[in-house]
Design a protein around this motif. Structure first.
Motif, PDB file in Angstrom:
ATOM      1  N   ILE A   1      13.039  43.361   0.058  1.00  0.00           N
ATOM      2  CA  ILE A   1      12.359  43.118  -1.223  1.00  0.00           C
ATOM      3  C   ILE A   1      13.237  42.276  -2.142  1.00  0.00           C
ATOM      4  O   ILE A   1      12.748  41.383  -2.835  1.00  0.00           O
ATOM      5  CB  ILE A   1      11.935  44.446  -1.879  1.00  0.00           C
TER       6      ILE A   1
ATOM      7  N   LEU B   1       8.986  36.843   2.915  1.00  0.00           N
ATOM      8  CA  LEU B   1       7.808  37.712   2.988  1.00  0.00           C
ATOM      9  C   LEU B   1       7.481  38.049   4.447  1.00  0.00           C
ATOM     10  O   LEU B   1       7.142  39.186   4.764  1.00  0.00           O
ATOM     11  CB  LEU B   1       6.605  37.056   2.324  1.00  0.00           C
TER      12      LEU B   1
ATOM     13  N   LYS C   1       7.354  41.723   6.175  1.00  0.00           N
ATOM     14  CA  LYS C   1       6.190  42.187   6.940  1.00  0.00           C
ATOM     15  C   LYS C   1       6.605  42.648   8.336  1.00  0.00           C
ATOM     16  O   LYS C   1       6.167  43.701   8.809  1.00  0.00           O
ATOM     17  CB  LYS C   1       5.162  41.066   7.083  1.00  0.00           C
TER      18      LYS C   1
ATOM     19  N   LEU D   1       2.838  50.040   1.396  1.00  0.00           N
ATOM     20  CA  LEU D   1       3.771  48.980   1.037  1.00  0.00           C
ATOM     21  C   LEU D   1       3.380  47.672   1.717  1.00  0.00           C
ATOM     22  O   LEU D   1       3.411  46.608   1.098  1.00  0.00           O
ATOM     23  CB  LEU D   1       5.199  49.392   1.408  1.00  0.00           C
ATOM     24  N   SER D   2       2.950  47.746   2.957  1.00  0.00           N
ATOM     25  CA  SER D   2       2.501  46.554   3.683  1.00  0.00           C
ATOM     26  C   SER D   2       1.297  45.907   2.997  1.00  0.00           C
ATOM     27  O   SER D   2       1.196  44.678   2.926  1.00  0.00           O
ATOM     28  CB  SER D   2       2.138  46.901   5.126  1.00  0.00           C
TER      29      SER D   2
ATOM     30  N   GLN E   1       0.660  45.940  -0.162  1.00  0.00           N
ATOM     31  CA  GLN E   1       1.154  45.244  -1.350  1.00  0.00           C
ATOM     32  C   GLN E   1       1.863  43.927  -0.981  1.00  0.00           C
ATOM     33  O   GLN E   1       1.761  42.938  -1.698  1.00  0.00           O
ATOM     34  CB  GLN E   1       2.065  46.149  -2.172  1.00  0.00           C
ATOM     35  N   VAL E   2       2.551  43.940   0.139  1.00  0.00           N
ATOM     36  CA  VAL E   2       3.197  42.709   0.608  1.00  0.00           C
ATOM     37  C   VAL E   2       2.130  41.662   0.905  1.00  0.00           C
ATOM     38  O   VAL E   2       2.288  40.479   0.554  1.00  0.00           O
ATOM     39  CB  VAL E   2       4.070  42.972   1.865  1.00  0.00           C
TER      40      VAL E   2
ATOM     41  N   VAL F   1       0.997  40.087  -2.303  1.00  0.00           N
ATOM     42  CA  VAL F   1       1.979  39.114  -2.805  1.00  0.00           C
ATOM     43  C   VAL F   1       1.857  37.825  -2.002  1.00  0.00           C
ATOM     44  O   VAL F   1       1.855  36.723  -2.565  1.00  0.00           O
ATOM     45  CB  VAL F   1       3.415  39.683  -2.744  1.00  0.00           C
TER      46      VAL F   1
ATOM     47  N   PHE G   1       4.573  41.637  -8.888  1.00  0.00           N
ATOM     48  CA  PHE G   1       5.531  42.402  -8.098  1.00  0.00           C
ATOM     49  C   PHE G   1       5.538  43.891  -8.451  1.00  0.00           C
ATOM     50  O   PHE G   1       6.113  44.690  -7.727  1.00  0.00           O
ATOM     51  CB  PHE G   1       6.943  41.835  -8.258  1.00  0.00           C
TER      52      PHE G   1
ATOM     53  N   LEU H   1       4.144  46.151  -5.756  1.00  0.00           N
ATOM     54  CA  LEU H   1       5.089  46.147  -4.635  1.00  0.00           C
ATOM     55  C   LEU H   1       6.232  47.113  -4.929  1.00  0.00           C
ATOM     56  O   LEU H   1       6.615  47.923  -4.084  1.00  0.00           O
ATOM     57  CB  LEU H   1       5.617  44.732  -4.387  1.00  0.00           C
TER      58      LEU H   1
END
Length: 129
Positions: free
Chosen positions: A47, A68, A72, A94-95, A97-98, A101, A113, A116
C-alpha cells in the motif's frame, strides 16, 4: 522396582495427552497471529508503494499501475493461503478496494484512498481481534 518406574511414566504420558489439545489451540492462535503479522507487513509495504507511486504518477504513471498490480497479486496469493475465513474475507474486501483504486487510475480520476485504508485497517482488526 520396574513397577514404580512404570507408574510415573504412565502418569506423565496421561498428563501429556491432557495437555496436547491445549497446546494445539495455542499453536493455532500463534500461527494465525504469525500469518496475520506477515500479511500485514506485506500489505502495508504494498500500500505504501501504491501511495508513493501515485504521488509520483506525473513523473512515472507506469509505476502506479505496476504497484497496484503487485498489491493485487500479493492479495490473491495471501487469500489463497489463508486458512482463516475472517482473514480471507478481509483480504477479499481489501482486494475490492484495490480494484476501485485501479478503476479510478484507469479513468484518469483521483482515487479515493480512504476506503483502501479502511479495508487494510479492518484486516488488522481481524488479525488482532
Amino acid at each position: 522396582m520396574a513397577q514404580s518406574i512404570a507408574r510415573p511414566a504412565m502418569l506423565a504420558v496421561a498428563g501429556l495427552i491432557a495437555i496436547l489439545p491445549l497446546s494445539a489451540v495455542s499453536c493455532s492462535a500463534a500461527q494465525k497471529a504469525l500469518d496475520c503479522g506477515n500479511t500485514a507487513v506485506k500489505i502495508t509495504g504494498d500500500i505504501n508503494e501504491v501511495s508513493n507511486a501515485y504521488s509520483n504518477a506525473n513523473n512515472d504513471a507506469a509505476a502506479a499501475g505496476q504497484s497496484l498490480q503487485k498489491l493485487k497479486n500479493d492479495l490473491d496469493q495471501l487469500g489463497k493461503n489463508s486458512k482463516d475465513t475472517d482473514v480471507a474475507q478481509a483480504i477479499t474486501d481489501l482486494s475490492t478496494q484495490v480494484d476501485k483504486v485501479q478503476q479510478a487510475v484507469n479513468n484518469k480520476q483521483v482515487p479515493d484512498f480512504k476506503p483502501l485504508g479502511d479495508a487494510a485497517s479492518n484486516l488488522t482488526k481481524v488479525c488482532t481481534g
